[in-house]
Enzyme design. Structure first.
Site, PDB file in Angstrom:
ATOM      1  N   ALA A  85       0.800  -1.231   0.000  1.00 24.83           N
ATOM      2  CA  ALA A  85       0.000   0.000   0.000  1.00 24.83           C
ATOM      3  C   ALA A  85       0.825   1.269   0.000  1.00 24.83           C
ATOM      4  O   ALA A  85       0.289   2.353  -0.235  1.00 24.83           O
ATOM      5  CB  ALA A  85      -0.932   0.002   1.217  1.00 24.83           C
ATOM      6  N   ARG A 125      10.334   8.164  -1.638  1.00 20.54           N
ATOM      7  CA  ARG A 125      11.769   8.323  -1.912  1.00 20.54           C
ATOM      8  C   ARG A 125      12.141   7.826  -3.310  1.00 20.54           C
ATOM      9  O   ARG A 125      13.239   8.098  -3.782  1.00 20.54           O
ATOM     10  CB  ARG A 125      12.578   7.587  -0.847  1.00 20.54           C
ATOM     11  CG  ARG A 125      12.466   8.210   0.552  1.00 20.54           C
ATOM     12  CD  ARG A 125      13.039   7.294   1.615  1.00 20.54           C
ATOM     13  NE  ARG A 125      14.448   7.023   1.408  1.00 20.54           N
ATOM     14  CZ  ARG A 125      15.125   6.081   2.042  1.00 20.54           C
ATOM     15  NH1 ARG A 125      14.490   5.272   2.887  1.00 20.54           N
ATOM     16  NH2 ARG A 125      16.405   5.897   1.801  1.00 20.54           N
ATOM     17  N   LYS A 163       5.385   2.228  -5.711  1.00 20.29           N
ATOM     18  CA  LYS A 163       6.697   1.604  -5.539  1.00 20.29           C
ATOM     19  C   LYS A 163       6.710   0.135  -5.941  1.00 20.29           C
ATOM     20  O   LYS A 163       7.641  -0.334  -6.599  1.00 20.29           O
ATOM     21  CB  LYS A 163       7.157   1.751  -4.083  1.00 20.29           C
ATOM     22  CG  LYS A 163       8.494   1.107  -3.812  1.00 20.29           C
ATOM     23  CD  LYS A 163       9.056   1.462  -2.449  1.00 20.29           C
ATOM     24  CE  LYS A 163       8.242   0.950  -1.319  1.00 20.29           C
ATOM     25  NZ  LYS A 163       8.940   1.104  -0.018  1.00 20.29           N
TER      26      LYS A 163
END
Length: 447
Positions: A13, A18, A25
């Site tokens: 989730a 970053r 991601k």
């Protein structure tokens, strides 16, 4: 349901801020597939009865990828990212009625081995956490172990200086009975430095109920999580190094291992030879004794024993090469079956086609399979000879033992054994070339 029933919950989730990306991601690729694909593959090593993936950031895109990678896996939504404990709680409705052991994995942690997962699954303790001895513990949570087993997990933000000196760290991966998981999750609070519901509070809650918690220790490399582009690149390098080593251990010749790139599901038989600068996308199987020459790209294809591909060839999804097929330089094959002994030497595109055994496809041949709206199929019979620079306008069938003349545009079916020529009649004009060039040069000088 068997007494050793397993279920896996994969947490996918997070936003991954970053990564500096609009892509969730877990959809960044490693070994040719999204990161979450590695977690799904690890989960399947346990032969689980259920897999539940918790989505959040970019949920529609993640759910779509999960449906493609593993249609039987369930997806649930964590509408707000309120911690790992909150995330696992979202999976409970999908696990209703399940009474076996639940293992919690992470969609951005691709390298946990089947052996490690098997150790978690078979451990006799009521709750088991996967830990590792960190060379640089950094901001990992710390595992506090006593003679009675795992006492508790302390998050870095909540740890004092003495606790931060502990090198045994928490990977986040956990295994416990489904009933125990349900009871403990509702008791979690967010009374901590982050204001989140931590899955890491479960061991202490379990011990308070009289259950035993323990730690299974793995190599630190298995717990590598991906949070930045640099970590993704490092993970790719690690994945490729392992894949190359495994291939060579299995009897595959890699002429230049460093320039050969594998996908997660690449399968290559022993005594196959792979030349330099070969890239395998997802879904490739190379049978024993086949050879892939330099600078080829393969994806979603099957190459049979004795076949040779390349150099500079591309096999796209649906390419099926029979035994002793030769696909040469600058040839592209897509959604096409080439039966035994077919030769396609160079400069050819075969798409949506079936080529019969021992046919020869001349240079510059193209199956014209797309009319701007739909794809159409070309069928070439066995032992056919397709002359160089033939355009086969699909749908069209070339019979067994048939031939086409070089430079032909074939728009009608060719019967068995027939020769088809489809080109304009040549007209020769004696002396015209010299007169034309003389006139053109004179016109240029006049300007």
């Amino acid at each position: 349901m068997s007494e050793n029933a397993m279920a896996v919950v994969i947490l996918a989730a997070g936003q991954g801020s970053r990564m500096q990306s609009d892509l969730p991601k877990v959809l960044h690729r490693l070994g040719g597939v999204p990161l979450v694909g590695h977690a799904l593959a690890a989960a399947h090593s346990l032969d689980p009865e259920q897999i539940v993936v918790v989505t959040g950031h970019g949920a529609p895109a993640v759910a779509k990828a999960i449906a493609r990678l593993d249609p039987e896996a369930a997806t649930v939504l964590q509408p707000e990212q309120l911690g790992t404990g909150h995330a696992v709680r979202q999976a409970l409705p999908a696990l209703e009625g399940f009474e076996g052991r639940v293992i919690v994995l992470y969609g951005d942690t691709p390298f946990i081995s089947p052996e490690t997962l098997a150790a978690l699954a078979s451990h006799p303790s009521d709750l088991v956490v996967l830990g590792f001895e960190a060379e640089d513990p950094g901001r990992y949570g710390r595992l506090i172990v006593t003679a009675q087993g795992l006492d508790r997990i302390v998050e870095y933000k909540d740890a004092d200086a003495a606790t931060r000196d502990i090198a045994l760290c928490n990977s986040g991966v956990m295994a416990l009975d489904a009933g125990l998981l349900r009871r403990l999750l509702v008791r979690l609070t967010n009374d901590n430095a982050s204001g989140e519901y931590y899955l890491t509070d479960l061991p202490a809650l379990a011990r308070a109920e009289g259950h035993r918690a323990d730690v299974v220790i793995c190599d630190e490399d298995e717990t590598l999580g991906i949070n930045t582009r640099a970590e993704l690149a490092a993970a790719e390098a690690a994945f490729q190094a392992r894949a190359r080593a495994r291939a060579m251990e299995d009897g595959v010749t890699l002429t230049d291992p460093a320039s050969t790139f594998f996908a997660l599901d690449t399968v290559i038989g022993r005594d196959a030879i792979i030349g330099p600068n070969v890239v395998f996308g997802p879904g490739v199987t190379i049978e024993s004794g086949a050879e892939i020459l330099p600078f080829c790209h393969l994806e979603g294809c099957h190459v049979s024993a004795g076949a040779t591909v390349g150099p500079f060839a591309r096999l796209r999804p649906g390419a099926e090469l029979g035994g002793d097929v030769h696909v040469g330089n600058f040839v592209e094959i897509k959604n096409a079956v080439l039966d035994e002994g077919v030769k396609v030497g160079h400069l050819t595109y075969l798409g949506d086609a079936h080529v019969g055994e021992h046919s020869n496809i001349g240079a510059g041949t193209i199956t014209c399979n797309y009319d701007g709206v739909s794809k159409h199929r070309t069928v070439i019979g066995p032992r056919a000879f397709i002359g160089s620079d033939t355009m086969l306008v699909a749908p069209v069938t070339v019979g067994a033992d048939a031939m086409t003349g070089s430079g032909s545009v074939i728009t009608q079916d060719i019967p068995d054994g027939a020769l088809a020529i489809g080109r304009a009649r040549q007209a020769t004009k004696p002396g015209l070339a010299v007169r034309l060039m003389t006139a053109l040069r004179a016109a240029r000088e006049a300007r």
